[in-house]
Design an enzyme around this catalytic site. Structure first.
Site: not given
Length: 274
Positions: A89, A91, A146, A233
Site C-alpha cells: 500500500s 501508507s 509503519k 495511513s
C-alpha cells in the site's frame, strides 16, 4: 484471502524434520550396513538416489526428508537473520512505494521464537524513527509496516498536521508542493523533510483535513506507529498501539521495485531505508 507464510514454513520445517530424524534412526543404519557389505565397484556404481532406496527405505520417506535441509536453511534465515517483504500500500509514501521489495532485520529487536514471537535473546530496543514491521494487532496473520513514533510512556499528539512527542514539536521543513495522486480524490500534497528522534526522512501531508486528530499515552510494552503518508495511513491513530510481542523487525533496505506482474522489475531505487 491472507495466509501466514511464517506458520506454513514452520510446519514444513517440523514435518520434514520429523521424517529426517526418523530416517536417520530407522533406515540410515540399515543403508550403512548394506553399503559396507557391498563390493567397492558396486557401491561406486550406485548413484546417490539409488543409495537412498537401499534397505527398503520407503519412497515417501526419501522424498519428504530430502527437503529438510533447504527448508531448514530458509526457515533459519527468515526467522533469525533477515526476512523479505513487499510493500502492498501507499501508507509509507514517499519513503516506500507500492511494489518495493524490502529486507527486514530480524535480530535488531532480539532473537524471537518463530510464530510465537517470544524473545529468547534480548539485543536492542526499538528506537523512535525506526521503520518497523509488525503483526497487525487486530489480525495477527497480517504484517504491517509503519514508522515508530512513540515509545512506551511517551505522550504523542497529532493536531493540524503537527506531530508532538513529549511536548516537543517534531520539526519538519517544506520541500515542495506536488500535484500527484495519493488517493481517488486526486488531491495535491506537500512534501516535508521531518526529523524524528534524529532520523531525517520525508513525509507527505495532503491539503484536506487531518484525519483522526488526538493525543495518546503509550502504555508500557507497546509502541505508537504512523505512516509517512500522514493523511492516508491507517495506523495507531485508528486501531491503537502495537504490543512488543507483535514486533517482527526493522526494515533497512529496498532491494527491488516491481509494480505488477507484467511490468519490468527495477533496481534504480535500491538503498538503505531512512
Amino acid at each position: 484471502m491472507s495466509f501466514d507464510f511464517e506458520l506454513i514454513l514452520a510446519i514444513a520445517f517440523l514435518v520434514t524434520g520429523v521424517f529426517w530424524v526418523y530416517d536417520r534412526i530407522v533406515y540410515f543404519p540399515k543403508r550403512k550396513r548394506v553399503l559396507a557389505n557391498m563390493a567397492t565397484e558396486a557401491r561406486s556404481a550406485l548413484g546417490k538416489e539409488a543409495q537412498q532406496r537401499l534397505a527398503e527405505t520407503p519412497k515417501f520417506v526419501v522424498e519428504v526428508k530430502s527437503y529438510f535441509v533447504i527448508i531448514a536453511i530458509i526457515f533459519g534465515l527468515r526467522s533469525f537473520v533477515v526476512e523479505p517483504f513487499q510493500i502492498p500500500s501507499g501508507s509509507m509514501l514517499p519513503t516506500l512505494k507500492i511494489g518495493d521489495f524490502i529486507l527486514v532485520n530480524k535480530f535488531d529487536y532480539g532473537l524471537r521464537l518463530p510464530v510465537l514471537n517470544i524473545t529468547i535473546i534480548p539485543t536492542t530496543e526499538p528506537k523512535r524513527g525506526d521503520v518497523v514491521v509488525f503483526k497487525y494487532p487486530l489480525k495477527p496473520d497480517l504484517n504491517y509496516i509503519k514508522r515508530l513514533v512513540g515509545l512506551p510512556g511517551d505522550q504523542v499528539s497529532y493536531r493540524n498536521k503537527i506531530l508532538t512527542v513529549n511536548g516537543q514539536q517534531v520539526s519538519k521543513d517544506l520541500l515542495a508542493k506536488l500535484s500527484i495522486s495519493l488517493n481517488p480524490n486526486q488531491e495535491p500534497v506537500e512534501l516535508f523533510s521531518e526529523n524524528l528522534g534524529g532520523v531525517e526522512h520525508e513525509v507527505y501531508n495532503s491539503y484536506r483535513f487531518t484525519p483522526h486528530e488526538g493525543e495518546w499515552t503509550v502504555p508500557e510494552g507497546h509502541y505508537f506507529v504512523m505512516g509517512d503518508n500522514r493523511d492516508n495511513s491507517a495506523d495507531s491513530r485508528f486501531w491503537g498501539f502495537v504490543p512488543d510481542e507483535n514486533m517482527k523487525g526493522r526494515a533497512f533496505y529496498v532491494w527491488l521495485h516491481w509494480d505488477e506482474f507484467f511490468s519490468i522489475p527495477s533496481f534504480k531505487n535500491n538503498g538503505l531505508i531512512e
